[in-house]
Scaffold this motif. Structure first.
Motif, PDB file in Angstrom:
ATOM      1  N   PHE A 106       0.824  -1.202   0.000  1.00  0.00           N
ATOM      2  CA  PHE A 106       0.000   0.000   0.000  1.00  0.00           C
ATOM      3  C   PHE A 106       0.867   1.265   0.000  1.00  0.00           C
ATOM      4  O   PHE A 106       1.688   1.458   0.891  1.00  0.00           O
ATOM      5  N   ARG A 107       0.702   2.074  -1.010  1.00  0.00           N
ATOM      6  CA  ARG A 107       1.348   3.383  -1.164  1.00  0.00           C
ATOM      7  C   ARG A 107       2.869   3.322  -0.933  1.00  0.00           C
ATOM      8  O   ARG A 107       3.454   4.150  -0.217  1.00  0.00           O
ATOM      9  N   GLU A 157       4.971   6.464  -1.890  1.00  0.00           N
ATOM     10  CA  GLU A 157       4.845   7.573  -0.929  1.00  0.00           C
ATOM     11  C   GLU A 157       5.650   7.283   0.343  1.00  0.00           C
ATOM     12  O   GLU A 157       6.270   8.170   0.913  1.00  0.00           O
ATOM     13  N   THR A 217      -1.640   7.277   5.805  1.00  0.00           N
ATOM     14  CA  THR A 217      -3.040   6.857   6.006  1.00  0.00           C
ATOM     15  C   THR A 217      -3.914   8.106   6.181  1.00  0.00           C
ATOM     16  O   THR A 217      -5.039   8.165   5.686  1.00  0.00           O
ATOM     17  N   ASP A 271      -3.442  10.995   4.822  1.00  0.00           N
ATOM     18  CA  ASP A 271      -3.672  11.523   3.476  1.00  0.00           C
ATOM     19  C   ASP A 271      -4.694  10.666   2.727  1.00  0.00           C
ATOM     20  O   ASP A 271      -5.563  11.199   2.027  1.00  0.00           O
ATOM     21  N   SER A 272      -4.618   9.356   2.894  1.00  0.00           N
ATOM     22  CA  SER A 272      -5.557   8.459   2.193  1.00  0.00           C
ATOM     23  C   SER A 272      -6.982   8.734   2.655  1.00  0.00           C
ATOM     24  O   SER A 272      -7.905   8.803   1.836  1.00  0.00           O
ATOM     25  N   GLN A 325      -8.343  11.937   1.259  1.00  0.00           N
ATOM     26  CA  GLN A 325      -8.744  11.784  -0.148  1.00  0.00           C
ATOM     27  C   GLN A 325     -10.042  10.983  -0.283  1.00  0.00           C
ATOM     28  O   GLN A 325     -10.903  11.316  -1.100  1.00  0.00           O
ATOM     29  N   ILE A 326     -10.183   9.942   0.532  1.00  0.00           N
ATOM     30  CA  ILE A 326     -11.410   9.124   0.464  1.00  0.00           C
ATOM     31  C   ILE A 326     -12.606   9.974   0.922  1.00  0.00           C
ATOM     32  O   ILE A 326     -13.672   9.953   0.304  1.00  0.00           O
ATOM     33  N   THR A 347      -0.473   3.325   9.533  1.00  0.00           N
ATOM     34  CA  THR A 347      -0.208   2.069   8.826  1.00  0.00           C
ATOM     35  C   THR A 347      -0.476   0.885   9.740  1.00  0.00           C
ATOM     36  O   THR A 347      -1.117  -0.084   9.347  1.00  0.00           O
ATOM     37  N   PHE A 375     -11.708   2.353   2.891  1.00  0.00           N
ATOM     38  CA  PHE A 375     -10.265   2.140   3.043  1.00  0.00           C
ATOM     39  C   PHE A 375      -9.933   0.655   2.869  1.00  0.00           C
ATOM     40  O   PHE A 375      -9.028   0.285   2.116  1.00  0.00           O
ATOM     41  N   ALA A 434      -8.514   3.383  -6.007  1.00  0.00           N
ATOM     42  CA  ALA A 434      -8.253   4.494  -5.088  1.00  0.00           C
ATOM     43  C   ALA A 434      -8.892   5.753  -5.676  1.00  0.00           C
ATOM     44  O   ALA A 434      -9.197   5.790  -6.875  1.00  0.00           O
ATOM     45  N   TRP A 439      -2.309   3.229  -5.814  1.00  0.00           N
ATOM     46  CA  TRP A 439      -1.964   3.050  -4.398  1.00  0.00           C
ATOM     47  C   TRP A 439      -1.439   1.641  -4.082  1.00  0.00           C
ATOM     48  O   TRP A 439      -0.855   1.424  -3.038  1.00  0.00           O
TER      49      TRP A 439
END
Ligand code: PMP
Length: 325
Positions: free
Chosen positions: A50-51, A54, A223, A225-226, A229-230, A259, A290, A300, A306
């Motif tokens: 995952f990511r 990043e 996470t 940031d994720s 965005q979600i 994470t 998520f 994503a 991602w």
């Protein structure tokens, strides 16, 4: 616990038992390490990291802040993590890249000045279950506000994920555990809400998400940031702003992101019940989206890449190898 049998070290996979350092290693004495925590998840197409890009970029950023010149590119570090996961045969795992100031045994140097010490690179992996407990994802955790202040960014920059920062995290975590809580939330040096010992924090207030800004000495969580965005994709408004301690008690929903912790609801702070004392509806919705993304069950936001599929990249590598032969 399942542990990957190999550790990636300076470009090679070595046996777990050989991944050792000398006791006079600079990082042990002076905290001179930067690291990452990354998860690979089980999907229908095999394990997917995952990511990854990043996380490796944040590792490079942490190293840059501490003037560590990294001899690997971001792509090489990503490839190293992929190779390690593939070699381990694990379907899901936690990946720990770490870069630190070591010891040159031919020309040892023991002072604070880190420049004479060689930079060492390792990546290990193991199967790490739910960080705050299996049940936590649904029932939520009980936390306290720590009596320890979060490190100030002018002393130890919170933008770097540095080993030394985690002495502060350990004080917060130990106090929480001994007080009967799962986790502690630190306030920054101004008294505003910062983050957990190893997680970012979100409030849900009247249907809006509120989270401390980077200025509150938080780690710029991936996470976090994720989830931002979600949430935006779901049409949920997100505000990054300073938060008073008391606002934690009054919020409708509260949750950690990280994470290790993924998206973990908080059901009480300092023994004060948050909302209805269980996972709230918005937390649940964000968690669901998520988890679908990490399992590769939906794209994503904005179709961003991602997930790095570990076996796909093996196929690609094999294909490109055979192409060049
Ligand atoms: N804050 C701290 C102090 C952390 O250790 C972590 C875990 N890396 C986080 C926040 C969450 O960051 P991420 O979502 O990138 O794991």
């Amino acid at each position: 616990m399942q542990i990957a049998p190999k550790v990636w070290h300076n470009g090679k996979l070595i046996d777990w038992n050989d991944a050792r350092v000398h006791v006079m290693t600079h990082a042990i004495h002076y905290g001179s390490s930067v690291f990452e925590g990354i998860r690979a998840y089980e999907t229908k197409r095999g394990p997917a990291v995952f990511r990854l890009t990043e996380h490796m970029q944040r590792l490079l950023n942490s190293a840059k802040i501490y003037r560590m010149e990294i001899k690997y590119s971001r792509a090489e570090l990503c490839q190293a993590a992929v190779e390690l996961v593939r070699d381990s045969g694990m379907e899901h795992c936690y990946i720990r890249p770490i870069v630190f100031r070591g010891l040159d045994e031919e020309k040892p140097s023991f002072g604070v000045n880190p420049f004479p010490n060689p930079i060492e690179y390792y990546i290990g992996a193991w199967d790490w279950g739910k960080y705050l407990g299996e049940e936590a994802l649904e029932s939520g955790v009980d936390v306290c506000v720590s009596s320890w202040t979060r490190i100030t960014s002018n002393s130890l920059p919170s933008m770097a994920k540095a080993g030394a920062n985690y002495m502060n995290s350990q004080l917060i975590k130990m106090e929480a555990i001994l007080g009967g809580f799962s986790e502690g939330i630190a306030l920054d040096d101004r008294g505003f809400v910062s983050e957990g010992s190893g997680e970012n924090l979100f409030l849900v207030n009247n249907g809006r998400l509120i989270t401390p800004p980077l200025g509150a000495a938080i780690l710029p969580g991936i996470t976090r940031d994720s989830i931002i965005q979600i949430a935006k994709e779901l049409g949920i408004e997100v505000e990054e702003t300073t938060i008073q301690r008391a606002a934690l008690y009054l919020t409708d929903e509260l949750f950690f992101t990280g994470t290790a912790a993924e998206v973990t609801p908080i059901r009480s702070v300092d023994h004060i019940t948050i909302g209805e004392g269980k996972r709230g509806e918005i937390t649940k919705k964000l968690q669901e989206e998520f988890f679908k993304i990490i399992r590769g069950e939906r794209p994503a936001p904005n179709n961003a890449p991602w997930l790095t599929y570990v076996r796909d990249s093996a196929e690609k590598k094999t294909a490109s190898n055979s192409g060049s032969n």
